[in-house]
Design a protein around this motif. Structure first.
Motif, PDB file in Angstrom:
ATOM      1  N   GLY A  70       0.797  -1.221   0.000  1.00  0.00           N
ATOM      2  CA  GLY A  70       0.000   0.000   0.000  1.00  0.00           C
ATOM      3  C   GLY A  70       0.829   1.270   0.000  1.00  0.00           C
ATOM      4  O   GLY A  70       2.060   1.243  -0.051  1.00  0.00           O
ATOM      5  N   CYS A  71       0.135   2.418   0.052  1.00  0.00           N
ATOM      6  CA  CYS A  71       0.803   3.716   0.047  1.00  0.00           C
ATOM      7  C   CYS A  71      -0.106   4.792   0.662  1.00  0.00           C
ATOM      8  O   CYS A  71      -1.284   4.853   0.331  1.00  0.00           O
ATOM      9  CB  CYS A  71       1.146   4.126  -1.388  1.00  0.00           C
ATOM     10  N   ASN A  72       0.468   5.602   1.570  1.00  0.00           N
ATOM     11  CA  ASN A  72      -0.298   6.680   2.223  1.00  0.00           C
ATOM     12  C   ASN A  72      -0.118   8.026   1.542  1.00  0.00           C
ATOM     13  O   ASN A  72      -0.679   9.027   1.992  1.00  0.00           O
ATOM     14  CB  ASN A  72       0.133   6.823   3.698  1.00  0.00           C
ATOM     15  N   GLU A  73       0.712   8.042   0.465  1.00  0.00           N
ATOM     16  CA  GLU A  73       0.906   9.318  -0.217  1.00  0.00           C
ATOM     17  C   GLU A  73      -0.369   9.651  -0.991  1.00  0.00           C
ATOM     18  O   GLU A  73      -1.274   8.820  -1.093  1.00  0.00           O
ATOM     19  CB  GLU A  73       2.108   9.219  -1.175  1.00  0.00           C
ATOM     20  N   ARG A  74      -0.420  10.832  -1.528  1.00  0.00           N
ATOM     21  CA  ARG A  74      -1.608  11.240  -2.300  1.00  0.00           C
ATOM     22  C   ARG A  74      -1.165  11.978  -3.563  1.00  0.00           C
ATOM     23  O   ARG A  74      -1.638  13.079  -3.840  1.00  0.00           O
ATOM     24  CB  ARG A  74      -2.504  12.132  -1.428  1.00  0.00           C
ATOM     25  N   CYS A  75      -0.248  11.350  -4.317  1.00  0.00           N
ATOM     26  CA  CYS A  75       0.181  11.984  -5.566  1.00  0.00           C
ATOM     27  C   CYS A  75      -1.076  12.128  -6.429  1.00  0.00           C
ATOM     28  O   CYS A  75      -1.829  11.154  -6.594  1.00  0.00           O
ATOM     29  CB  CYS A  75       1.251  11.152  -6.250  1.00  0.00           C
ATOM     30  N   THR A  76      -1.285  13.303  -6.967  1.00  0.00           N
ATOM     31  CA  THR A  76      -2.597  13.631  -7.550  1.00  0.00           C
ATOM     32  C   THR A  76      -2.910  12.888  -8.846  1.00  0.00           C
ATOM     33  O   THR A  76      -4.032  12.946  -9.330  1.00  0.00           O
ATOM     34  CB  THR A  76      -2.672  15.147  -7.818  1.00  0.00           C
ATOM     35  N   GLY A 107       8.306  -2.391  -2.211  1.00  0.00           N
ATOM     36  CA  GLY A 107       7.283  -1.516  -1.617  1.00  0.00           C
ATOM     37  C   GLY A 107       6.948  -0.433  -2.629  1.00  0.00           C
ATOM     38  O   GLY A 107       7.844   0.022  -3.344  1.00  0.00           O
ATOM     39  N   GLN A 108       5.668  -0.017  -2.720  1.00  0.00           N
ATOM     40  CA  GLN A 108       5.311   1.071  -3.637  1.00  0.00           C
ATOM     41  C   GLN A 108       6.126   2.302  -3.286  1.00  0.00           C
ATOM     42  O   GLN A 108       6.631   3.002  -4.132  1.00  0.00           O
ATOM     43  CB  GLN A 108       3.836   1.448  -3.519  1.00  0.00           C
ATOM     44  N   ASN A 109       6.221   2.556  -1.957  1.00  0.00           N
ATOM     45  CA  ASN A 109       7.020   3.670  -1.435  1.00  0.00           C
ATOM     46  C   ASN A 109       7.860   3.074  -0.317  1.00  0.00           C
ATOM     47  O   ASN A 109       7.517   3.154   0.860  1.00  0.00           O
ATOM     48  CB  ASN A 109       6.090   4.768  -0.909  1.00  0.00           C
ATOM     49  N   ILE A 110       8.964   2.440  -0.704  1.00  0.00           N
ATOM     50  CA  ILE A 110       9.714   1.606   0.250  1.00  0.00           C
ATOM     51  C   ILE A 110      10.348   2.436   1.371  1.00  0.00           C
ATOM     52  O   ILE A 110      10.597   1.926   2.466  1.00  0.00           O
ATOM     53  CB  ILE A 110      10.759   0.732  -0.464  1.00  0.00           C
ATOM     54  N   SER A 164      11.875   3.787  -4.417  1.00  0.00           N
ATOM     55  CA  SER A 164      12.183   4.856  -3.459  1.00  0.00           C
ATOM     56  C   SER A 164      11.338   6.101  -3.721  1.00  0.00           C
ATOM     57  O   SER A 164      10.754   6.239  -4.788  1.00  0.00           O
ATOM     58  CB  SER A 164      13.677   5.202  -3.537  1.00  0.00           C
ATOM     59  N   HIS A 165      11.268   6.975  -2.718  1.00  0.00           N
ATOM     60  CA  HIS A 165      10.528   8.235  -2.843  1.00  0.00           C
ATOM     61  C   HIS A 165      11.437   9.376  -2.399  1.00  0.00           C
ATOM     62  O   HIS A 165      11.870   9.405  -1.234  1.00  0.00           O
ATOM     63  CB  HIS A 165       9.276   8.216  -1.965  1.00  0.00           C
ATOM     64  N   PRO A 166      11.729  10.328  -3.291  1.00  0.00           N
ATOM     65  CA  PRO A 166      12.684  11.402  -2.947  1.00  0.00           C
ATOM     66  C   PRO A 166      12.301  12.167  -1.675  1.00  0.00           C
ATOM     67  O   PRO A 166      13.162  12.666  -0.954  1.00  0.00           O
ATOM     68  CB  PRO A 166      12.610  12.330  -4.172  1.00  0.00           C
TER      69      PRO A 166
HETATM   70  S1  SF4 Z   1       3.122   7.624  -7.160  1.00  0.00           S
HETATM   71 FE1  SF4 Z   1       4.013   6.205  -5.691  1.00  0.00          FE
HETATM   72  S2  SF4 Z   1       4.174   7.405  -3.818  1.00  0.00           S
HETATM   73 FE2  SF4 Z   1       2.729   8.480  -5.111  1.00  0.00          FE
HETATM   74  S3  SF4 Z   1       0.726   7.707  -4.492  1.00  0.00           S
HETATM   75 FE3  SF4 Z   1       1.452   6.467  -6.223  1.00  0.00          FE
HETATM   76  S4  SF4 Z   1       2.440   4.665  -5.294  1.00  0.00           S
HETATM   77 FE4  SF4 Z   1       2.259   6.263  -3.728  1.00  0.00          FE
END
Ligand code: SF4
Length: 454
Positions: free
Chosen positions: A156-162, A200-203, A244-246
């Motif tokens: 999963g992922c808790n980010e909210r990239c639009t 991980g989507q956002n490891i 990874s996520h910058p």
């Molecule tokens: S782009 Fe990556 S970090 Fe952003 S919401 Fe999607 S999976 Fe999460």
């Protein structure tokens, strides 16, 4: 249900997470007595593990499904399953669209496949897409490789990239405990696996949802801590991680990667755009300057590290000047590989409803220009391997040339050389690079006896 001689076939679309899920679902089916078949039309159970990251990925599923749904009209015993992100996104709507389906399950339910198929065998049509705490993974995945393996560390992922549909379809972050991850790696080491990719989507978010915060207010469990915790697993020679996520990439992680010999010098860090205004509109949470600093710090500590990334062109409102910022960043950094895509509006994502959408023509033009530049960069980066001795972990026979084997450098560059896979599978061989291409290499094994005579 007595699967007995029943055969199954899985078609997987999308990312490494989906590939890992398919390996686990295949393991469940084989545990139930199903047997793999290469040909979907010979299977009594066909499972599509789907991707919805872009519209074309989603549409592909329906064209495949149509064929099998037709087949079911003459073979009522055929079991049809749709898993993955389209299943999660569409749920019941998928049953209305394809009434021949028996089971629709979201990614969080992959480990529950046996239980769900038993409900199907009892005559029910099942949609399993409710958000759940993912059952710890006790399956024995049917892995595609005998040398390299995926190990999920966070779902999963808790980010909210639009622009991104992932949080809607894969749910909130759920980290596995360091102990179960290590246990899975120990089992893989015992089975002869040599390389592990932690997934991980956002490891970089690994551990944020696990209990424990240090006195200094830092999460007790982070990706960096995990790398130290699993580094000495016997039998495992190489460790990689993605994605990874910058926004959360730390100097501590860079230090650990430079210090830990098994951790390969390859970083996959999507930047998406080189323009700060666009990064803000994407809700990425970093600037292009911060991104450049991360790459500089990595190259300071590991000058030969491979850097790969993802980039989106044609995000709503993207001007030519903003696109030029993306081209400039790609030119300056020179990625070993860049995965590029034209923006695709996804259901339930904020950017999809914005009124400043760009035309497909503009998107196609920018994609073509970015790909051209990215390929030039990859070709230039590949040149550094010329005439070098590289440690190649041999994975398989070259599917295109049976006289060759294939493997990868620590930098993740695919490499081919003449030899016999039966002698070399899973071994790390010094290879002199004799031919360089933008995305792959050819070489000669240094120890002739090891390489050629067998
Ligand atoms: S782009 Fe990556 S970090 Fe952003 S919401 Fe999607 S999976 Fe999460």
């Amino acid at each position: 249900m007595n699967p007995g001689s029943r055969r199954y076939h899985i078609i997987t679309f999308g990312c490494q997470m989906n590939k890992a899920d398919s390996e686990r679902m295949a393991g469940v089916l084989e545990d139930m007595g199903f047997v793999w078949t290469e040909t979907p039309d010979q299977a009594q159970l066909v499972l599509y593990n789907t991707c919805t990251i872009r519209d074309n990925a989603e549409q592909k599923v329906y064209s495949y499904l149509g064929r099998q749904a037709k087949r079911k009209q003459t073979e009522p015993d055929l079991t049809l399953v749709v898993a993955g992100c389209v299943a999660q996104q569409e749920g019941d709507a998928l049953l209305r669209r394809v009434p021949e389906l028996d089971l629709v399950l979201g990614p969080q339910h992959a480990n529950r496949l046996q239980d769900l198929l038993e409900q199907v065998a009892a005559g029910q049509q099942i949609v399993a897409t409710e958000q759940i705490q993912i059952v710890e993974d006790i399956t024995k995945p049917r892995r595609d490789s005998q040398v390299t393996a995926w190990v999920n560390v966070i779902y999963g992922c808790n980010e909210r990239c639009t622009y991104c549909v992932v949080p809607n379809v894969r749910g909130v972050e759920q980290s596995r405990s360091p102990e179960v991850i290590r246990e899975e790696m120990v089992r893989l080491g015992e089975q002869g696996y040599k390389e592990i990719t932690l997934l991980g989507q956002n490891i970089d978010a690994y551990g944020r949802d696990l209990p424990g915060v240090t006195a200094g207010g830092r999460y007790e469990h982070t990706l960096t801590d995990l790398l130290y915790f699993v580094h000495d697993v016997p039998g495992i020679e190489r460790i990689r991680f993605a994605t990874s996520h910058p926004r959360y990439f730390t100097e501590r992680l860079i230090h650990a990667c430079a210090e830990l010999p098994k951790v390969c010098e390859h970083f996959h860090i999507p930047f998406q755009s080189g323009d700060d205004e666009l990064l803000k509109a994407m809700a990425r949470g970093y600037t292009q300057a911060k991104y450049r600093r991360i790459i500089d710090k990595i190259r300071d500590r590991m000058p030969d590290a491979s850097i790969t990334a993802d980039a989106i062109v044609g995000f709503p409102g993207e001007t030519e000047a903003q696109f030029a910022q993306t081209l400039k960043l790609v030119e300056d950094i020179e990625f070993d590989q860049l995965n590029t895509a034209a923006y695709s509006p996804r259901p339930g994502t904020p950017a999809a409803s914005w009124d400043n959408q760009l035309s497909e023509t503009v998107k196609a033009d920018r994609l073509q220009r970015l790909n051209h530049l990215a390929n030039q960069g990859a070709a230039a980066r590949s040149q550094r391997y010329a005439h070098r001795i590289e440690e190649i972990l041999v994975e398989d026979q070259n599917p295109k040339d049976p006289t060759q084997v294939m493997g990868r450098t620590r930098g993740n560059r695919l490499t081919f050389f003449a030899s016999d896979i039966h002698h070399l599978r899973g071994q790390t061989i010094p290879v002199k690079i004799t031919e360089v291409r933008p995305f792959s290499l050819t070489g000669e094994p240094l120890d002739a006896k090891k390489g050629l005579n067998w």
